[in-house]
Design a protein around this motif. Sequence first.
Motif, PDB file in Angstrom:
ATOM      1  N   THR A  18      66.843  24.982  71.370  1.00 41.71           N
ATOM      2  CA  THR A  18      66.927  23.776  72.210  1.00 41.71           C
ATOM      3  C   THR A  18      66.047  24.132  73.335  1.00 41.71           C
ATOM      4  OG1 THR A  18      69.180  23.313  71.650  1.00 41.71           O
ATOM      5  CG2 THR A  18      68.396  22.441  73.700  1.00 41.71           C
ATOM      6  N   SER A  19      65.724  25.368  73.710  1.00 44.23           N
ATOM      7  CA  SER A  19      64.931  25.600  74.908  1.00 44.23           C
ATOM      8  C   SER A  19      63.382  25.380  74.453  1.00 44.23           C
ATOM      9  CB  SER A  19      65.132  27.065  75.388  1.00 44.23           C
ATOM     10  OG  SER A  19      65.028  28.135  74.476  1.00 44.23           O
ATOM     11  N   ASP A  20      63.053  25.796  73.137  1.00 42.06           N
ATOM     12  CA  ASP A  20      61.796  25.723  72.858  1.00 42.06           C
ATOM     13  C   ASP A  20      61.273  24.217  72.844  1.00 42.06           C
ATOM     14  OD1 ASP A  20      61.654  28.443  72.255  1.00 42.06           O
ATOM     15  OD2 ASP A  20      62.333  28.309  70.051  1.00 42.06           O
ATOM     16  N   LEU A  21      62.414  23.456  72.576  1.00 42.95           N
ATOM     17  CA  LEU A  21      61.961  22.006  72.282  1.00 42.95           C
ATOM     18  C   LEU A  21      61.735  21.663  73.632  1.00 42.95           C
ATOM     19  CD1 LEU A  21      64.721  20.950  69.663  1.00 42.95           C
ATOM     20  CD2 LEU A  21      62.119  20.967  69.293  1.00 42.95           C
ATOM     21  N   TRP A  22      62.726  21.800  74.576  1.00 42.72           N
ATOM     22  CA  TRP A  22      62.421  21.225  75.925  1.00 42.72           C
ATOM     23  C   TRP A  22      60.899  22.006  76.778  1.00 42.72           C
ATOM     24  CZ3 TRP A  22      64.343  17.205  78.082  1.00 42.72           C
ATOM     25  CH2 TRP A  22      65.527  16.592  77.526  1.00 42.72           C
ATOM     26  N   THR A  23      60.933  23.065  76.309  1.00 35.60           N
ATOM     27  CA  THR A  23      59.657  23.938  77.151  1.00 35.60           C
ATOM     28  C   THR A  23      58.527  23.023  76.471  1.00 35.60           C
ATOM     29  OG1 THR A  23      60.944  25.824  77.260  1.00 35.60           O
ATOM     30  CG2 THR A  23      58.436  26.118  77.256  1.00 35.60           C
ATOM     31  N   GLY A  24      58.537  22.660  75.351  1.00 32.49           N
ATOM     32  CA  GLY A  24      57.367  22.167  74.683  1.00 32.49           C
ATOM     33  C   GLY A  24      57.027  20.787  75.320  1.00 32.49           C
ATOM     34  N   MET A  25      58.262  19.951  75.529  1.00 28.98           N
ATOM     35  CA  MET A  25      58.120  18.644  76.048  1.00 28.98           C
ATOM     36  C   MET A  25      57.735  18.794  77.443  1.00 28.98           C
ATOM     37  SD  MET A  25      60.741  15.645  76.407  1.00 28.98           S
ATOM     38  CE  MET A  25      61.361  16.396  78.216  1.00 28.98           C
ATOM     39  N   LEU A  26      58.450  19.554  78.320  1.00 28.78           N
ATOM     40  CA  LEU A  26      58.280  19.595  79.847  1.00 28.78           C
ATOM     41  C   LEU A  26      56.731  20.248  80.155  1.00 28.78           C
ATOM     42  CD1 LEU A  26      61.778  20.832  80.705  1.00 28.78           C
ATOM     43  CD2 LEU A  26      60.971  18.580  81.089  1.00 28.78           C
ATOM     44  N   ARG A  27      56.063  20.698  79.254  1.00 28.61           N
ATOM     45  CA  ARG A  27      54.882  21.363  79.446  1.00 28.61           C
ATOM     46  C   ARG A  27      53.883  20.181  79.806  1.00 28.61           C
ATOM     47  NH1 ARG A  27      52.721  24.299  74.280  1.00 28.61           N
ATOM     48  NH2 ARG A  27      54.545  25.331  75.120  1.00 28.61           N
ATOM     49  N   TYR A  28      54.070  19.030  79.408  1.00 31.25           N
ATOM     50  CA  TYR A  28      53.071  17.919  79.589  1.00 31.25           C
ATOM     51  C   TYR A  28      53.773  16.628  80.756  1.00 31.25           C
ATOM     52  CZ  TYR A  28      51.447  19.691  75.307  1.00 31.25           C
ATOM     53  OH  TYR A  28      50.767  20.567  74.277  1.00 31.25           O
ATOM     54  N   VAL A  29      54.473  17.247  81.602  1.00 25.87           N
ATOM     55  CA  VAL A  29      55.056  16.394  82.723  1.00 25.87           C
ATOM     56  C   VAL A  29      53.941  16.357  83.592  1.00 25.87           C
ATOM     57  CG1 VAL A  29      56.788  16.296  84.528  1.00 25.87           C
ATOM     58  CG2 VAL A  29      57.678  16.812  82.315  1.00 25.87           C
ATOM     59  N   PRO A  30      53.257  17.693  83.910  1.00 30.62           N
ATOM     60  CA  PRO A  30      52.071  17.323  84.899  1.00 30.62           C
ATOM     61  C   PRO A  30      51.251  16.055  84.675  1.00 30.62           C
ATOM     62  CG  PRO A  30      52.403  19.609  84.396  1.00 30.62           C
ATOM     63  CD  PRO A  30      53.214  18.826  83.589  1.00 30.62           C
ATOM     64  N   VAL A  31      50.916  16.093  83.307  1.00 31.73           N
ATOM     65  CA  VAL A  31      49.854  14.999  82.713  1.00 31.73           C
ATOM     66  C   VAL A  31      50.484  13.799  82.919  1.00 31.73           C
ATOM     67  CG1 VAL A  31      48.647  14.211  80.896  1.00 31.73           C
ATOM     68  CG2 VAL A  31      49.023  16.617  81.071  1.00 31.73           C
ATOM     69  N   TRP A  32      51.869  13.584  82.764  1.00 27.27           N
ATOM     70  CA  TRP A  32      52.380  12.354  82.901  1.00 27.27           C
ATOM     71  C   TRP A  32      52.518  11.893  84.346  1.00 27.27           C
ATOM     72  CZ3 TRP A  32      56.928  11.274  86.081  1.00 27.27           C
ATOM     73  CH2 TRP A  32      57.124  10.079  85.966  1.00 27.27           C
ATOM     74  N   ALA A  33      52.669  12.907  85.234  1.00 28.36           N
ATOM     75  CA  ALA A  33      52.838  12.701  86.666  1.00 28.36           C
ATOM     76  C   ALA A  33      51.411  12.207  87.190  1.00 28.36           C
ATOM     77  CB  ALA A  33      53.206  13.900  87.539  1.00 28.36           C
ATOM     78  N   VAL A  34      50.458  12.781  86.799  1.00 33.65           N
ATOM     79  CA  VAL A  34      49.061  12.650  87.410  1.00 33.65           C
ATOM     80  C   VAL A  34      48.602  11.159  86.755  1.00 33.65           C
ATOM     81  CG1 VAL A  34      46.437  13.230  87.176  1.00 33.65           C
ATOM     82  CG2 VAL A  34      48.194  14.901  87.755  1.00 33.65           C
ATOM     83  N   VAL A  35      48.751  11.013  85.600  1.00 35.33           N
ATOM     84  CA  VAL A  35      48.344   9.578  84.874  1.00 35.33           C
ATOM     85  C   VAL A  35      49.190   8.445  85.753  1.00 35.33           C
ATOM     86  CG1 VAL A  35      48.299   8.109  82.756  1.00 35.33           C
ATOM     87  CG2 VAL A  35      47.565  10.603  82.814  1.00 35.33           C
ATOM     88  N   CYS A  36      50.267   8.515  85.672  1.00 37.98           N
ATOM     89  CA  CYS A  36      51.263   7.609  86.507  1.00 37.98           C
ATOM     90  C   CYS A  36      50.978   7.513  87.898  1.00 37.98           C
ATOM     91  CB  CYS A  36      52.702   8.172  86.224  1.00 37.98           C
ATOM     92  SG  CYS A  36      53.869   6.701  86.943  1.00 37.98           S
ATOM     93  N   GLY A  37      50.741   8.577  88.413  1.00 42.85           N
ATOM     94  CA  GLY A  37      50.325   8.455  89.869  1.00 42.85           C
ATOM     95  C   GLY A  37      49.109   7.668  90.167  1.00 42.85           C
ATOM     96  N   ALA A  38      48.141   8.220  89.346  1.00 42.00           N
ATOM     97  CA  ALA A  38      46.960   7.536  89.432  1.00 42.00           C
ATOM     98  C   ALA A  38      46.828   6.048  89.215  1.00 42.00           C
ATOM     99  CB  ALA A  38      45.874   8.066  88.691  1.00 42.00           C
ATOM    100  N   THR A  39      47.491   5.546  88.207  1.00 43.40           N
ATOM    101  CA  THR A  39      47.714   4.262  87.703  1.00 43.40           C
ATOM    102  C   THR A  39      48.387   3.276  88.605  1.00 43.40           C
ATOM    103  OG1 THR A  39      47.677   5.120  85.276  1.00 43.40           O
ATOM    104  CG2 THR A  39      48.622   2.831  85.867  1.00 43.40           C
ATOM    105  N   TYR A  40      49.494   3.880  89.293  1.00 41.08           N
ATOM    106  CA  TYR A  40      50.447   3.104  90.374  1.00 41.08           C
ATOM    107  C   TYR A  40      49.481   3.016  91.655  1.00 41.08           C
ATOM    108  CZ  TYR A  40      54.070   1.832  93.278  1.00 41.08           C
ATOM    109  OH  TYR A  40      54.839   0.984  93.964  1.00 41.08           O
ATOM    110  N   SER A  41      48.572   4.231  91.966  1.00 40.60           N
ATOM    111  CA  SER A  41      47.933   4.139  93.155  1.00 40.60           C
ATOM    112  C   SER A  41      46.822   3.116  93.003  1.00 40.60           C
ATOM    113  CB  SER A  41      47.411   5.363  93.557  1.00 40.60           C
ATOM    114  OG  SER A  41      48.622   6.450  93.783  1.00 40.60           O
ATOM    115  N   VAL A  42      46.407   2.959  91.780  1.00 41.42           N
ATOM    116  CA  VAL A  42      45.374   2.007  91.640  1.00 41.42           C
ATOM    117  C   VAL A  42      45.747   0.590  91.712  1.00 41.42           C
ATOM    118  CG1 VAL A  42      43.134   1.181  90.074  1.00 41.42           C
ATOM    119  CG2 VAL A  42      43.483   3.558  90.865  1.00 41.42           C
ATOM    120  N   ARG A  43      46.858   0.415  91.200  1.00 41.94           N
ATOM    121  CA  ARG A  43      47.685  -0.954  90.711  1.00 41.94           C
ATOM    122  C   ARG A  43      47.892  -1.415  92.580  1.00 41.94           C
ATOM    123  NH1 ARG A  43      51.156  -4.134  92.434  1.00 41.94           N
ATOM    124  NH2 ARG A  43      52.261  -5.460  90.868  1.00 41.94           N
TER     125      ARG A  43
END
Length: 100
Positions: A18-43
Amino acid sequence: MTLPILYYFAGRAGPVTTSDLWTGMLRYVPVWAVVCGATYSVRLLVANSAPLVQLVICAAAGLIAGVILICILTPMRRTALSLVDILQELRARRVSSNLK
């Protein structure tokens, strides 16, 4: 809601925990945060524009922000480059199989 349950049951038995699965998914949270933040700011900047214009501009801004982050962070850049290699290999196999 189903993802934690799925990860719990999938990680209980077998070589992937289970920790392998969560680690693999949470690795990409920074990309989500940057994309979401940039999109919302430009919006917020183009809030008075037509919806289609907002969509095009904000999607482009989020995509550009994501690509910049992936280029900056070495592990994500390696992952992206390996994905490009896989896609090129699949394309080459498809072309060679169509020639037969």
